[in-house]
Structures are given as structure tokens and as C-alpha cells.
Write a protein that holds these residues in place. Structure first.
Motif, PDB file in Angstrom:
ATOM      1  N   GLU A   8      37.284  28.302  34.624  1.00 45.24           N
ATOM      2  CA  GLU A   8      36.405  28.016  35.654  1.00 45.24           C
ATOM      3  C   GLU A   8      35.547  26.874  35.469  1.00 45.24           C
ATOM      4  O   GLU A   8      35.082  26.657  33.878  1.00 45.24           O
TER       5      GLU A   8
ATOM      6  N   HIS B  41      42.182  31.355  38.549  1.00 42.31           N
ATOM      7  CA  HIS B  41      40.640  31.736  38.665  1.00 42.31           C
ATOM      8  C   HIS B  41      40.366  31.348  40.163  1.00 42.31           C
ATOM      9  O   HIS B  41      39.554  32.224  40.624  1.00 42.31           O
TER      10      HIS B  41
ATOM     11  N   ASP C 214      39.180  35.255  40.360  1.00 42.84           N
ATOM     12  CA  ASP C 214      37.879  35.891  39.790  1.00 42.84           C
ATOM     13  C   ASP C 214      36.835  35.732  41.120  1.00 42.84           C
ATOM     14  O   ASP C 214      37.035  34.942  41.852  1.00 42.84           O
TER      15      ASP C 214
ATOM     16  N   HIS D 291      34.245  34.418  40.833  1.00 40.57           N
ATOM     17  CA  HIS D 291      33.603  33.043  40.838  1.00 40.57           C
ATOM     18  C   HIS D 291      34.390  32.254  41.589  1.00 40.57           C
ATOM     19  O   HIS D 291      34.161  30.950  41.435  1.00 40.57           O
TER      20      HIS D 291
ATOM     21  N   HIS E 258      32.222  41.176  35.141  1.00 35.50           N
ATOM     22  CA  HIS E 258      33.752  41.703  35.672  1.00 35.50           C
ATOM     23  C   HIS E 258      34.065  42.725  34.646  1.00 35.50           C
ATOM     24  O   HIS E 258      35.122  42.495  33.883  1.00 35.50           O
TER      25      HIS E 258
ATOM     26  N   HIS F 217      27.580  38.863  32.702  1.00 34.15           N
ATOM     27  CA  HIS F 217      28.392  39.650  32.134  1.00 34.15           C
ATOM     28  C   HIS F 217      27.503  40.153  31.028  1.00 34.15           C
ATOM     29  O   HIS F 217      28.124  41.474  30.638  1.00 34.15           O
TER      30      HIS F 217
HETATM   31 ZN    ZN Z   1      33.680  35.012  37.042  1.00 30.59          ZN
END
Ligand code: ZN
Length: 499
Positions: free
Chosen positions: A15, A109, A143, A145, A167, A450
Motif C-alpha cells: 500500500e 493490494h 485489500d 484499501h 482486516h 486495525h
Molecule cells: Zn488495508
């Protein structure tokens, strides 16, 4: 007996905060990489998309063909060399088994950038199609994101994103992809995939899927799956606002069984819902300035029996020093500062050895926005290379490698200095080093969402503090160049529509 399915699996993930200087090298990715059979032995049973792939394929008695799998987590861009290296490794691996596999499962990702690329995942998929052609089923897990582009989605037969942030369903996302692929190969379903992109981007701090209205929108995605048997899967991608790319922001991906119109209806409805909720998705009232945050933490911790969590959420490379500096200057509270990323300081402390007293400049190296390094003097409680299997709700069983690590106790503040980018989101930063979270008044974390799975139940309060690093809550302060026009909250007209 039918022949067992042969499925190739691989992954290449980062990311990227595209604004950060520097780029992750092949060496950096190698520290997190698995090659060949190690992909299977390293990820089997782990809370990761790859772990989920393997779980389903094992249960199916499928033959797993491992490619390469590396997930660097979050950071700046990947270098163009690293991109080319892993894209080539995936493609070479596929070229070797072309014609002898039934399908492919990849974890990409969705929010990687390189210094010259704004959509590397699309290029990987394009290269994979170049090797395999368009008829080989390639299913992708990404992901929540991920900034998913229509082209990236188009090259995949089906795309699956995490439902939750934190996640806690990374492995389950891998299982969703793998199960659907297996059903497709058995001829039970014929997945068609549709993507819609509402013009909304969210700072990561507001992507916690337990908080309304995002929690309601996620639930509406599940309702589509429940109420329409033709819908195989819905993913709501929140996107990653700190990657300056044209496709930045939310995406809705609907996978239906042969019914393109149904997939379109679901994706359109959810995309319109996100657009309508755009103002309410921004929880500006949750964010405090530095002085208010510190004052409140001290006030609450005066009488609290449980630790107060201070969240320096704008930090993108785990080296911001704004809160550490304020806490050092103020003193008088027992504070834990886990997993400050500073390989040089960690190395110096290891050189000094356990039990030594040492003065170090820590943090503040990634860019001028991270704040200046902070001087600390303390005793070295731990010094050495540290690896373990994670225990929290998100990283249970996942191999965590901190690299050379040192824990320093200044009397007020305990700082753990690590050499690898690892978020402190569970209690491992305490338990792995013989510490107890309950011995601390304040815990300084740098996570966005998270940490919530583990820390919400045990914290007296969670205080979100905005600092000037590269992941702020106010996106209008960032120097975007590539983000497409019309995006909320950057676009004045999209904002003005509420007045
Ligand atoms: Zn993420």
C-alpha cells in the motif's frame, strides 16, 4: 476419479503513499518474500489471502503451484526495479506451467504505486494475460484499501476485497476467491464482474467498518448477497487516499452468476449510496489537535484503571515524532511507544547491549513531515533480532519479522525500536518482550483502524490526534496532481453541494 485441479497462487502487495520520498527495493520486498514451496509452508494456516487460498485448495485436494508471494504491508512507492522484478517472477512462473494449470489465484493490494506508475496492478494483470491469454481463469483478492481501476478489474475474471477494516477477514477473502474459482472450474457458476466508482475518497482513519454509516453500507453489500441468489460476491473498497492516482477512492465490485444486469444493479445501488453518504463518512469531529489530545490523555489517565490509546494516525512510516516529543517533554506518565521504525537507532542500542544506558536520537527520518528526531536516554531492556507468529484478531498465525529490535526504558517511556515496518495493532509488542499493557497509562499507536479489534475493548479511551505527516484526516492539505476531477472532498463543487 477426476484429475485434481492444478491452481497457481502468488502475491505482490504494497500500500503506497505516493507522496513519500524513496521507494521499496527488491531487497525490501525479499525480506517479506516467499518463493516456491515456501509460499505454501509459510502461508498455510495464516490469516492472509494466501493462507485462505491454500486452505480451500487443500480441502479440495487441489495441486497448488506456488509462484512468488510478497506482502510488504504499507509504505511509500515500490521502486520500478522491484515492480519489474516481481511482475517478471510471476509471469515466468506462469510461463513454466502454462497449459498445465486450471486457474490462477493472485493477491494484489490495489494501492501500489511506483515512481513512474499509477496503476501497477493493472500492468501486472496485463502481463499475466499476455502469458496466459484471456481464457485462463485468474481470480484476484485485494485489500479494502485498494484503489481499484476499471482496467485492473477488467483483466481479472473476478475480484474480491476484504469486507472489514480492521482486516480480520484477509484469509476469508482468499477463501472467497478460491471457492468461487473452484466452483467456476467445476462448471457450477459463470462469474461476471462489474465495477462502479463513486467519486468519493476517505482518509484511512475513517475507514473503520464498525462505524456508521460505513458499517451500514457494508451491511447493505451483504444484503445484496443474501437477497439475490444470483449475486456471488460483493466487495466495497474504501480506497487509499494517500496514493495520488486517477482511480483513487471508493470502488464497488459485484460478482454475479452469469447475470451482468444484476451485477450492474447491485454495483450502481451501492455506489449511489456511498455518494449520498459522502459527508457523513467524514468524521471530522473524531479528530483532535495535538495539544487537546495530549491534555485529554493526561486528564483521563489521572483516574483511569486502563490505558488510554493515543493515535498518531497521520504517520505513514511509523517514525512520526510529534506525540513522542510532547510526551517526553511533559513526563509524569508511564507511556508505551511500540514499534517506532528506526533501524539505525535499533542497531546502536543493540551495539550497546542489554542493560546498558544509552542516549539516542529516534524517529523523524522519513521526510520533513515526520517531525524532527527526538532524544531519549534510557536502559536497554531488550536487544536482538525478533520474529514471532502474530496472535491478534488480524495477524493470528501470521509470521511477523521485526528485524533487529531494541526496547528502551527511559523511566517514563518505553520505546521499542524496530527495523521493519510493522504496525502495533495487538498485544504482541508487550507480551513478546515480557511487558504488560496494564502497567501503562498511555499507549501511543500509529494504526488507522486495525488496532480497534484488540484495543477498543481494553482501552479507557481512544484519542485520535492529527499531525502534519503524510496521512492527515484533512485531504485538502495534500498536493494531489493525478486524482481525477470531481472527487469529494477535494472538489469544491462536490463539497459545496452540502451547503
Ligand atoms: Zn488495508
Amino acid at each position: 476419479m477426476p484429475q485434481p485441479l492444478r491452481i497457481a497462487i502468488g502475491g505482490f502487495a504494497l500500500e503506497s503513499v505516493s507522496f513519500l520520498p524513496g521507494a521499496a527495493s527488491v531487497d525490501d520486498f525479499e525480506k517479506a518474500a516467499y518463493h516456491g514451496d515456501a509460499v505454501i509452508t509459510g502461508l498455510r494456516g495464516s490469516q492472509s489471502p494466501g493462507g485462505g487460498f491454500i486452505d480451500v485448495l487443500d480441502a479440495e485436494g487441489a495441486e497448488i503451484v506456488p509462484l512468488v508471494y510478497t506482502d510488504l504491508g504499507a509504505g511509500g512507492s515500490a521502486s520500478d526495479e522491484a515492480f519489474a522484478h516481481y511482475c517478471d517472477l510471476l509471469c515466468e512462473g506462469l510461463r513454466r506451467v502454462r497449459g498445465r494449470i486450471d486457474g490462477v489465484l493472485l493477491f494484489l493490494h490495489g494501492a501500489m504505486t511506483t515512481p513512474t506508475r499509477t496503476d501497477p496492478e493493472r500492468e501486472i494483470m496485463q502481463a499475466v494475460r499476455g502469458v496466459l491469454g484471456k481464457d485462463m481463469p485468474v481470480f484476484v483478492a485485494s485489500d479494502l484499501h485498494g484503489n481499484i481501476s476499471a482496467d485492473f478489474c477488467e483483466y481479472a475474471d473476478a475480484l474480491f476485497g476484504y469486507h472489514y477494516s480492521p482486516h480480520t477477514d484477509m484469509d476469508e477473502t482468499g477463501r472467497r476467491a478460491a471457492r468461487t474459482l473452484v466452483r467456476r472450474l467445476r462448471g457450477e457458476v459463470a462469474p461476471v464482474t462489474v465495477i462502479r466508482k463513486p467519486d468519493v475518497m476517505l482518509p484511512s482513519i475513517f475507514t473503520a467498518t464498525s462505524i456508521p454509516p460505513l458499517s451500514d453500507i457494508v451491511a447493505e453489500g451483504f444484503a445484496w448477497e443474501r437477497d439475490h441468489p444470483g449475486i456471488l460476491d460483493i466487495s466495497i473498497f474504501c480506497g487509499f487516499a494517500y496514493a495520488d492516482v486517477p482511480q483513487v477512492g471508493f470502488s464497488v465490485v459485484a460478482v454475479a452468476d452469469g447475470d451482468q444486469a444484476l451485477a450492474e444493479r447491485a454495483a450502481n445501488a451501492l455506489a449511489e449510496r456511498i455518494w449520498s453518504a459522502r459527508r457523513d463518512l467524514m468524521h471530522d469531529d473524531m479528530v483532535l489537535d495535538l495539544k487537546t489530545g495530549i491534555d485529554r490523555a493526561y486528564e483521563i489517565s489521572k483516574t483511569a484503571s486502563r490505558p488510554v490509546v493515543l493515535l498518531e494516525h497521520a504517520d505513514r512510516l511509523n517514525d512520526s515524532t510529534y506525540l513522542l516529543d510532547a510526551l517526553v517533554k511533559r513526563g509524569g506518565r508511564r507511556v508505551m511507544v511500540p514499534y517506532l521504525l528506526d533501524p539505525k537507532a535499533a542497531a546502536a542500542a543493540i551495539e550497546a547491549g542489554e542493560g546498558a544506558t544509552i542516549t539516542l536520537q529516534v524517529g523523524g527520518w522519513s521526510s520533513e513531515r515526520a517531525g524532527p528526531p527526538v532524544e531519549i536516554t534510557g536502559t536497554v531492556l531488550y536487544a536482538g533480532d525478533k520474529s514471532y507468529r502474530g496472535t491478534g484478531a488480524m495477524w493470528n498465525g501470521y509470521p511477523i519479522r521485526l528485524g533487529p529490535t531494541a526496547v528502551i526504558d527511559t523511566g517514563d517511556i518505553v520505546v521499542s525500536l524496530v527495523s521493519r515496518y510493522v504496525f502495533a495493532i495487538d498485544l504482541d509488542p508487550f507480551t513478546q518482550f515480557g511487558l504488560d499493557v496494564n502497567d501503562f497509562d498511555i499507549v501511543l499507536l500509529r494504526s488507522k483502524t486495525h488496532f480497534r479489534a484488540v484495543y477498543e475493548p481494553i482501552a479507557e479511551a481512544v484519542l485520535i490526534v492529527d499531525t502534519p505527516d503524510w496521512g492527515p484526516a484533512d485531504l485538502t492539505t495534500l498536493p494531489y496532481k493525478n486524482a481525477r476531477p470531481g472527487l469529494f472532498p477535494l472538489d469544491r463543487q462536490a463539497r459545496a453541494a452540502f451547503r
